[in-house]
Design an enzyme around this catalytic site. Structure first.
Site: not given
Ligand code: PA5
Length: 463
Positions: A291, A320, A433
């Protein structure tokens, strides 16, 4: 520094032309130093508030340990509702530090509540959770930094209703701890209105960089883990990230090696712990690396489509299944091993005289076997000229895990700076989202719904 880093097998001396020449360090010295400075100069600013987490005020940490520790003592089950960065940190750390069959242990041996990390909205999973929970003794940590994530909000609605039905409104409120951004978002507003206990996630702490904030610490304290030792370990990694000499700065060094590897077409980064306790560290790493580094544009607005695809494997299990590909498939991977020098227990392979076979195994320990297998895989990869390096944990404990987490975060930040991208945003995730909000009819997302419908409702190419 508790951890040790062996990067011999990233270098040409070990693996020939697939490796990196020592002179690359000098050739790229200015770029490496610029990346180091960019990250270090921004500590505590913008999206880099995570750098300050190991140094949180003691009074805040003491309050959290005391409140959440008391909840942990009352609770039979502690349930985390969150997703992505709001789940993988707590999951990876708890899995590393708790007994490997924690939930199955009898209460007197467990010494902590059972833990459930609910990071999906599969209806069968929710129904199954409700089947095993006794709501009277279950406590919930609802974690969402934005306070807006559909998955977490829907889980919260379901479980809060169930709690109220079982316990009545006043008692139900006491079973919920919210971790979110203070003063912002739907969950914060609900928590204020309902009177839940709230812990804040700093504005400049992104989800995947938040494990050492209350996003992780609330659960760790409830589970009786040593939060202060974990922060101490993290502080060690923060200290070594300051080192100007790249060869003494593991996060900077391995970020550079990975970026160089990417330039040479190694677009897959495998994290392969040789310890079941560290299995979910690979999940944490995969999210952080994917990410943060998978970006369309660089900071100059140029289209770059960079990123190295992370993959998870578990030693020895995946020897394996996947190692055949790693040794003989395309030259497109870097494998990072996590090695544990001292396991928390020793298991001897019995020297059973009645079995007239397997003499080479008898009397050895599983500890010896797992580490021999790791070295054997390392040897096989080296022989096949495949890039790999090993991170050694002297043992798995709060300090080493804290250091590992912080190392991963600095490594990612340095790599992002070297790639000249925004490491801390996630526009690709945000798009999904918003599309979910639109499809569920959230007001304000009408135009997005039209866009989604136009894109997904196609009649062709469906059989
Ligand atoms: O790293 C990130 O920003 C995302 O993976 C969020 O953690 C994830 O989308 C969840 O978001 P939130 O904590 O706002 O619910």
């Amino acid at each position: 520094m508790y951890l040790k880093f062996d990067y011999n097998n990233m270098m040409q001396e070990a693996i020939g032309k697939e490796g990196i020449l020592p002179k690359e360090f000098d050739k790229n010295a200015a770029m490496i130093e610029a990346a180091r400075k960019t990250v270090l100069d921004n500590r505590g600013k913008g999206w880099q508030e995570w750098c300050d987490l190991p140094f949180a005020p003691e009074s805040e940490i003491d309050e959290l340990i005391s409140y959440c520790g008391a909840i942990g003592k009352k609770a039979e089950s502690f349930v985390i509702l969150g997703i992505g960065g709001s789940a993988l940190g707590p999951l990876s750390v708890a899995s590393a530090l708790l007994h490997l069959h924690h939930n199955e242990l009898p209460k007197e041996k467990r010494n902590a509540p059972k833990l459930y990390v609910e990071d999906n909205v599969d209806p069968e999973r929710m129904a199954s959770l409700l089947d095993v929970l006794d709501l009277k003794t279950a406590y919930f940590n609802v974690i969402t930094k934005s306070g807006e994530t559909s998955e977490t909000l829907s889980q919260f609605l379901i479980l809060y209703s169930a709690l109220k039905k079982e316990l009545g409104e006043e008692e139900a409120k006491k079973h919920i701890i919210v971790t979110t951004t203070i003063g912002k978002g739907t969950l914060y507003n609900v928590a204020q209105a309902e009177g839940f206990k709230i812990y804040g996630v700093g504005k400049g702490v992104g989800g995947r960089f938040s494990v050492l904030s209350p996003v992780g610490l609330v659960a760790f304290a409830a589970l009786g883990l040593d939060v202060k030792a974990m922060l101490k370990g993290a502080a060690e990694a923060a200290k070594s990230a300051e080192e100007r000499d790249v060869k003494k700065n593991p996060a900077l060094l391995t970020a550079f090696l990975q970026v160089k590897a990417m330039e040479n077409g190694k677009n897959i980064s495998v994290l392969m712990p040789y310890a079941d306790s560290l299995k979910f560290m690979a999940d944490f790493y995969c999210q952080l690396w994917a990410e943060s580094l998978g970006k369309a544009e660089n900071l100059n607005g140029k289209t770059v489509h960079v990123g190295q695809t992370p993959a998870k494997a578990l030693g020895v299990t995946d020897q394996h299944s996947q190692v055949q590909l790693y040794t003989e498939g395309p030259f497109d991977k870097v494998v990072t091993f996590l090695a544990v020098e001292d396991f928390r227990t020793t298991v001897v392979i019995s020297d059973d005289k009645t079995v007239n076979a397997c003499d080479f195994l008898k009397g050895h320990t599983l500890n010896e076997l797992i580490n021999a297998e790791r070295k054997a895989t390392e040897f096989a990869l080296k022989k096949a000229n495949r890039m790999n390096f090993t991170i050694y944990l002297p043992s798995v404990n709060e300090k080493t895990v804290g250091e590992l987490l912080m190392y991963f975060m600095y490594q990612t930040a340095f790599a992002g700076a070297m790639l000249n991208i925004d490491t801390f945003n996630q526009p690709g995730v945000e798009e999904g989202k918003k599309a979910t909000f639109a499809m569920l009819g959230r007001s304000g997302y009408e135009a997005k719904l039209e866009e989604v419908n136009a894109a997904v409702h196609k009649k062709d190419y469906i059989i």
